[in-house]
Design an enzyme around this catalytic site. Structure first.
Site, short mmCIF file in Angstrom:
data_model
loop_
_atom_site.label_atom_id
_atom_site.label_comp_id
_atom_site.label_asym_id
_atom_site.label_seq_id
_atom_site.Cartn_x
_atom_site.Cartn_y
_atom_site.Cartn_z
N HIS A 2 42.19 42.77 39.42
CA HIS A 2 41.78 41.55 39.63
C HIS A 2 40.81 41.23 38.58
O HIS A 2 39.45 41.13 38.66
CB HIS A 2 41.10 41.27 40.89
CG HIS A 2 41.92 41.25 41.98
ND1 HIS A 2 41.40 41.40 43.55
CD2 HIS A 2 43.21 40.69 42.53
CE1 HIS A 2 42.58 41.21 44.26
NE2 HIS A 2 43.47 40.73 43.61
N HIS A 23 54.99 37.56 48.00
CA HIS A 23 53.46 36.97 47.50
C HIS A 23 53.50 36.59 46.07
O HIS A 23 54.06 37.49 45.26
CB HIS A 23 52.82 38.18 48.04
CG HIS A 23 51.34 38.19 47.68
ND1 HIS A 23 50.41 36.86 47.40
CD2 HIS A 23 50.25 39.23 47.05
CE1 HIS A 23 49.17 37.06 47.16
NE2 HIS A 23 49.08 38.35 46.78
N GLU A 53 51.07 36.33 44.07
CA GLU A 53 49.78 36.79 43.01
C GLU A 53 50.55 37.47 41.95
O GLU A 53 51.53 38.21 41.64
CB GLU A 53 48.94 37.59 43.87
CG GLU A 53 47.81 37.84 42.97
CD GLU A 53 46.50 38.55 43.76
OE1 GLU A 53 46.73 38.78 44.91
OE2 GLU A 53 45.36 38.71 43.27
N ASP A 80 50.32 40.06 39.91
CA ASP A 80 50.59 41.54 40.12
C ASP A 80 52.14 41.86 40.58
O ASP A 80 52.66 42.72 40.34
CB ASP A 80 49.79 42.64 40.78
CG ASP A 80 49.20 42.07 41.94
OD1 ASP A 80 49.25 40.98 42.29
OD2 ASP A 80 48.92 43.11 42.94
N HIS A 132 47.18 38.49 52.13
CA HIS A 132 45.76 37.98 52.12
C HIS A 132 45.76 36.87 51.16
O HIS A 132 44.39 36.16 50.92
CB HIS A 132 44.86 39.06 51.22
CG HIS A 132 45.18 39.19 49.82
ND1 HIS A 132 44.29 39.13 48.87
CD2 HIS A 132 46.40 39.54 48.96
CE1 HIS A 132 44.91 39.25 47.47
NE2 HIS A 132 46.10 39.71 47.79
N ASP A 165 51.14 43.35 50.17
CA ASP A 165 50.05 44.39 49.75
C ASP A 165 49.51 44.49 51.25
O ASP A 165 48.82 45.72 51.13
CB ASP A 165 48.73 42.95 49.64
CG ASP A 165 48.90 42.68 48.13
OD1 ASP A 165 49.38 43.35 47.22
OD2 ASP A 165 48.44 41.46 47.85
N TYR A 185 40.77 49.86 49.93
CA TYR A 185 41.78 48.61 49.69
C TYR A 185 41.44 47.59 50.82
O TYR A 185 41.23 46.66 50.76
CB TYR A 185 43.18 49.04 49.70
CG TYR A 185 44.20 48.02 49.43
CD1 TYR A 185 44.61 48.01 48.17
CD2 TYR A 185 44.99 47.35 50.33
CE1 TYR A 185 45.35 46.84 47.65
CE2 TYR A 185 45.85 46.39 50.08
CZ TYR A 185 46.26 46.13 48.55
OH TYR A 185 47.09 45.09 48.31
N HIS A 191 52.14 48.11 46.82
CA HIS A 191 51.29 49.04 46.08
C HIS A 191 51.30 50.35 46.72
O HIS A 191 51.25 50.51 47.82
CB HIS A 191 49.86 48.55 45.78
CG HIS A 191 49.59 47.06 45.17
ND1 HIS A 191 49.89 46.88 44.07
CD2 HIS A 191 49.33 46.11 45.59
CE1 HIS A 191 49.39 45.93 43.50
NE2 HIS A 191 49.21 45.08 44.71
FE1 FEO Z 1 47.52 40.18 46.28
FE2 FEO Z 1 48.98 42.90 45.06
O1 FEO Z 1 48.50 41.00 45.15
#
Ligand code: FEO
Length: 396
Positions: free
Chosen positions: A23, A79, A81, A83, A146, A165, A193, A226
């Site tokens: 992030h 998702h 995002e 990553d 999230h 996530d 996390y 992850h």
């Molecule tokens: Fe919310 Fe692993 O990205």
């Protein structure tokens, strides 16, 4: 690198051993991370999520060694995002017409990030995708877990939940399954996390987990986006999440401070001694915020029933490491925790009031007016610090 997760499910992601900040510079990743992408090859082939942009070319090249890209029937984006979606532009360059399945908010996210008009197929909770061989993917929206676009996907027959996530950790491990990983490292990364990313959404976490449990689906594995895959007793991390989402706390008081000429540090240590005098069983931990990783500090706050925050007064204000932590605390919306403040000053002494105001706005319970002292504590003032520690502990 690719490996079999179960039957025709393969992991085709990227283990990022060198990642130390995530992030931007917001989240420390002492143990690296992984971006997990999954390929399911039945009568139809589906790809679930991709990897972070810097690894896009490497990811697509590796993927080509596992599957002919043209044979991918569906790309699923749980998702958007960066990553997980960062390699999409590179992938979609090869298969521009392949449908991309995501939530309505997922379309907004992906268009906002990449400005492409791929063949989006919007899904909502309960929608399914038949992969053949008795395997059906069912989608479950998980807004704000999230991001607004987040969703899970459940694969029948194999009984695998792709949770993105949720239930993940920033943890690079050659052992990609929970039963093989170092359990201490694994759970340390899990709670960090949760504390740093999911705390503000705890009410939604409980609600969503209960909703999914209500479907009574058999669960053999949880494939996160992850870290490691939960294949041994995956319910254990679900139970942990329910516990963490329920105003979690341990019998711990954490003292967080910064100090210019040591006076506020001496206060911190004397207050800690007073707490121990009042309660020999409580775990007291001290952190100088200028020397402590802020995400580790947040994890300790998450575990605490109370915190004490200390700062010297400087320029009628507080030290920046303390100000930064208070900002972070405010956003994380901790619940059911008490807080106090302390600090040394020379002449104006605003720090304690500033800290208490901020903690009160962050919904901490404030049992007293804090403790402020001029200059360096002598024996008498040190005794007053211990008194304060005792009284703070007794009021909890
Ligand atoms: Fe919310 Fe692993 O990205």
């Amino acid at each position: 690198m690719a490996f079999t997760v179960k039957n025709n499910i393969q992991w085709v992601g990227k283990i990022d051993w060198e990642l130390r900040k995530f992030h931007g510079d917001e989240y420390s990743t002492h143990r690296g991370s992984s971006y997990n992408s999954y390929l399911i090859r039945e009568e139809k082939t589906a790809l679930i999520d991709t990897v972070w942009g810097p690894y896009a070319k490497e990811y697509v090249e590796n993927l080509k060694k596992t599957v002919d890209l043209k044979k991918i029937d569906y790309v699923i984006v749980c998702h958007g995002e960066n990553d997980h979606s960062g390699a999409l532009p590179e992938l979609m360059r090869h298969i521009p017409d392949t449908p991309v399945y995501c939530t309505k908010n997922g379309v907004k996210t992906l268009k906002g990030l990449y400005h492409r008009d791929w063949n989006f197929q919007t899904v909502k909770t309960g929608d399914t995708l038949d992969l053949g061989n008795n395997r059906v993917l069912t989608f479950v929206e998980a807004p704000m877990l999230h991001w607004p676009d987040s969703m899970f996907a459940y694969l029948s027959a194999d009984e695998v939940l792709f949770s993105n996530d949720a239930f993940g950790q920033h943890y690079a491990s050659e052992f990609m399954f929970n039963d093989k990983a170092d359990q201490t490292e694994l759970f340390q990364e899990c709670i960090k996390y949760y504390a740093n990313i999911l705390t503000p959404f705890s009410p939604l976490v409980s609600k969503k987990i209960k909703e999914v449990l209500g479907f009574n689906l058999p669960l053999d594995m949880i494939c996160t986006s992850h870290g490691i895959i939960w294949r041994n007793n995956p319910a254990q991390i679900v139970e942990k999440y329910l516990e963490w989402a329920d105003n979690y706390q341990e019998d711990q008081i954490t003292i967080l401070y910064d100090t210019m000429w040591d006076s506020t540090r001496v206060m911190a240590e004397q207050i800690a001694a007073g707490i121990r005098e009042a309660d020999a069983g409580v775990c007291v931990k001290l952190f100088n915020l200028a020397k402590t990783d802020k995400n580790d500090a947040i994890t300790e706050i998450f575990k605490s029933k109370a915190i004490l925050v200390g700062s010297s007064t400087i320029n009628n204000g507080i030290l920046v490491s303390v100000a930064a932590l208070l900002e972070e605390i405010h956003g994380l919306k901790f619940k059911n925790k008490a807080a106090g403040a302390f600090g040394s000053y020379g002449w104006s002494g605003e720090a304690v009031k500033i800290i208490l105001d901020r903690l009160e706005k962050s919904k901490f319970r404030i049992p007293d007016k804090g403790l402020r002292m001029t200059w360096s504590p002598d024996e008498k003032k040190m005794a007053a610090c211990r008194d304060y520690g005792r009284s703070f502990a007794n009021r909890l």
